[in-house]
Scaffold this motif. Sequence first.
Motif, PDB file in Angstrom:
ATOM      1  N   ASN A  64      34.135  33.822  27.922  1.00  0.00           N
ATOM      2  CA  ASN A  64      34.764  35.110  27.604  1.00  0.00           C
ATOM      3  C   ASN A  64      33.656  36.155  27.577  1.00  0.00           C
ATOM      4  O   ASN A  64      33.000  36.364  26.562  1.00  0.00           O
ATOM      5  CB  ASN A  64      35.481  35.045  26.260  1.00  0.00           C
ATOM      6  CG  ASN A  64      36.293  36.310  25.977  1.00  0.00           C
ATOM      7  OD1 ASN A  64      36.271  37.263  26.763  1.00  0.00           O
ATOM      8  ND2 ASN A  64      36.992  36.327  24.866  1.00  0.00           N
TER       9      ASN A  64
ATOM     10  N   LEU B 122      35.286  38.727  32.298  1.00  0.00           N
ATOM     11  CA  LEU B 122      35.498  37.400  32.874  1.00  0.00           C
ATOM     12  C   LEU B 122      35.948  36.470  31.751  1.00  0.00           C
ATOM     13  O   LEU B 122      35.186  36.176  30.835  1.00  0.00           O
ATOM     14  CB  LEU B 122      34.204  36.892  33.518  1.00  0.00           C
ATOM     15  CG  LEU B 122      34.309  35.728  34.510  1.00  0.00           C
ATOM     16  CD1 LEU B 122      33.028  35.601  35.319  1.00  0.00           C
ATOM     17  CD2 LEU B 122      34.589  34.406  33.816  1.00  0.00           C
ATOM     18  N   LYS B 123      37.192  36.016  31.845  1.00  0.00           N
ATOM     19  CA  LYS B 123      37.748  35.117  30.839  1.00  0.00           C
ATOM     20  C   LYS B 123      38.255  33.851  31.522  1.00  0.00           C
ATOM     21  O   LYS B 123      39.040  33.920  32.456  1.00  0.00           O
ATOM     22  CB  LYS B 123      38.892  35.796  30.079  1.00  0.00           C
ATOM     23  CG  LYS B 123      38.472  37.031  29.295  1.00  0.00           C
ATOM     24  CD  LYS B 123      39.657  37.651  28.557  1.00  0.00           C
ATOM     25  CE  LYS B 123      39.221  38.894  27.774  1.00  0.00           C
ATOM     26  NZ  LYS B 123      40.357  39.511  27.040  1.00  0.00           N
ATOM     27  N   ASP B 124      37.777  32.716  31.054  1.00  0.00           N
ATOM     28  CA  ASP B 124      38.213  31.435  31.604  1.00  0.00           C
ATOM     29  C   ASP B 124      38.246  30.412  30.476  1.00  0.00           C
ATOM     30  O   ASP B 124      37.232  29.801  30.136  1.00  0.00           O
ATOM     31  CB  ASP B 124      37.276  30.971  32.710  1.00  0.00           C
ATOM     32  CG  ASP B 124      37.802  29.733  33.449  1.00  0.00           C
ATOM     33  OD1 ASP B 124      38.759  29.108  32.949  1.00  0.00           O
ATOM     34  OD2 ASP B 124      37.244  29.393  34.503  1.00  0.00           O
TER      35      ASP B 124
ATOM     36  N   GLY C 175      36.420  39.534  37.833  1.00  0.00           N
ATOM     37  CA  GLY C 175      37.234  38.606  37.055  1.00  0.00           C
ATOM     38  C   GLY C 175      38.628  38.471  37.643  1.00  0.00           C
ATOM     39  O   GLY C 175      39.127  39.386  38.301  1.00  0.00           O
TER      40      GLY C 175
ATOM     41  N   HIS D 250      38.948  29.430  37.578  1.00  0.00           N
ATOM     42  CA  HIS D 250      40.166  30.144  37.192  1.00  0.00           C
ATOM     43  C   HIS D 250      39.883  31.585  36.793  1.00  0.00           C
ATOM     44  O   HIS D 250      40.759  32.448  36.908  1.00  0.00           O
ATOM     45  CB  HIS D 250      40.844  29.413  36.028  1.00  0.00           C
ATOM     46  CG  HIS D 250      41.225  27.998  36.335  1.00  0.00           C
ATOM     47  ND1 HIS D 250      42.358  27.659  37.043  1.00  0.00           N
ATOM     48  CD2 HIS D 250      40.601  26.822  36.041  1.00  0.00           C
ATOM     49  CE1 HIS D 250      42.425  26.355  37.177  1.00  0.00           C
ATOM     50  NE2 HIS D 250      41.385  25.821  36.573  1.00  0.00           N
ATOM     51  N   GLY D 251      38.671  31.886  36.324  1.00  0.00           N
ATOM     52  CA  GLY D 251      38.388  33.224  35.835  1.00  0.00           C
ATOM     53  C   GLY D 251      37.785  34.163  36.857  1.00  0.00           C
ATOM     54  O   GLY D 251      37.531  35.329  36.554  1.00  0.00           O
TER      55      GLY D 251
ATOM     56  N   SER E  72      33.022  28.284  36.529  1.00  0.00           N
ATOM     57  CA  SER E  72      34.306  28.950  36.400  1.00  0.00           C
ATOM     58  C   SER E  72      34.991  29.144  37.749  1.00  0.00           C
ATOM     59  O   SER E  72      34.397  29.652  38.693  1.00  0.00           O
ATOM     60  CB  SER E  72      34.127  30.322  35.726  1.00  0.00           C
ATOM     61  OG  SER E  72      35.365  31.001  35.651  1.00  0.00           O
TER      62      SER E  72
END
Length: 403
Positions: free
Chosen positions: A196, A188-190, A402, A217-218, A215
């Motif tokens: 991260n 999961l990266k946002d 994600g 966007h992620g 979050s």
Amino acid sequence: MRLLAAAVAVFVISAGAVGAYAVQDTVRSLKPSIHLVSAAGKAVTVPSVGAESGAVNILLAGTDTRTGQGGQFSSSQELAGSSGAGNNDVTMILHLSADHQHATVISIPRDLMVPIPSCPTSGGGSTSPQDSAQFNTTLSTGGLSCVVLTAEALTGLSIPYAAEISFDGVSAMSNAVGGVPVCLATPLKDPYVGLNLPAGQQTLVGSQALAFVRSRHGVGDGSDLGRISNQQLFLSSLLRTVTSAGVLSNPLTLFTLAKAATSNLTLSDTLSSPTTLVSIGLALKSVSLSDFVFLQYPAMTDPANVNRVVPEPTGVDALKQALANDTPVQLTGTTGNGTESATPTPSASPSSAPSTAATPAPSATAAPSTSSGSTPAPTSSSVALPSNVTGQTAAQQTCTKGN
């Protein structure tokens, strides 16, 4: 024996003093309450709610205000946040049945286009009604009372209790329980919230827990609907953590939880009494995790704007029927596009928690235990919601997907 008796007496007196201080300290941490006003302009009265009888309806509005928040959200890469009251970007309604055997938590999408009624203002006037507006504007339009009035129209419920929570509250609650364990099916990266996380089991505390529930966007398809399912995953795990033997048997943890709530919630005046909080807590205590259902308010894409959603009639009718009759709801759809049921992987490491694994089964076969992420079969006493209504029970263990 006399020395033992003296030691016991000192312990009892000391424990009583600590308990008294804890209660006083928790009460002192309560913020000034918000006065709720009904649609008719009359003060909302406090219904009699005990641990043995009476339904309970509470609205929780999560404001996006940056005023006084600091931390990573004061200089976030997100679009500039709100100031002052802010918008109610997260709105949940808790309905506890009159027999205290089941509870339903309804998440109302921030992008839901709905009619907003005329709302009373603090100065004695009222706002103008709107035929169609984004739901998350109700807080900035007419305060917490306006959020409640709009939500009452959407659900058919009478909601006498309400509270606002800001960013700091999520951090404090996760810290109070020593972290909230979550499962990530994929990384999961946002960057918008500074998140991260690698795939696998994670325990989130403080600002990391806050970034997780914030979050958008992620997670999933990057929409608010994906974020809702991720928040339901987090709250389900938080409930499982709070109801675990270690937490409930630890007075220090319980006090820390109470202090975290009272310090970071702005309560309606109907909810600000410690005795009211205690009686509601006692009422919720008898609900099993499998009977605690989180669901997204039935919605579909707005034909006039693909970036907005509108109420989905079939699902709304079924939900209103269940709420009006105080009947349990039965989910028949998925957990949402931001999460999936926890399932084993062929290469699972020995350190993977066995309790999060479940054997996937085709829809035509009998469903496995609800604790492993499956959806139980409808019962004759429950209302089956259409399959396009997403959600999960607090007993289901799910994993974040994600974006």
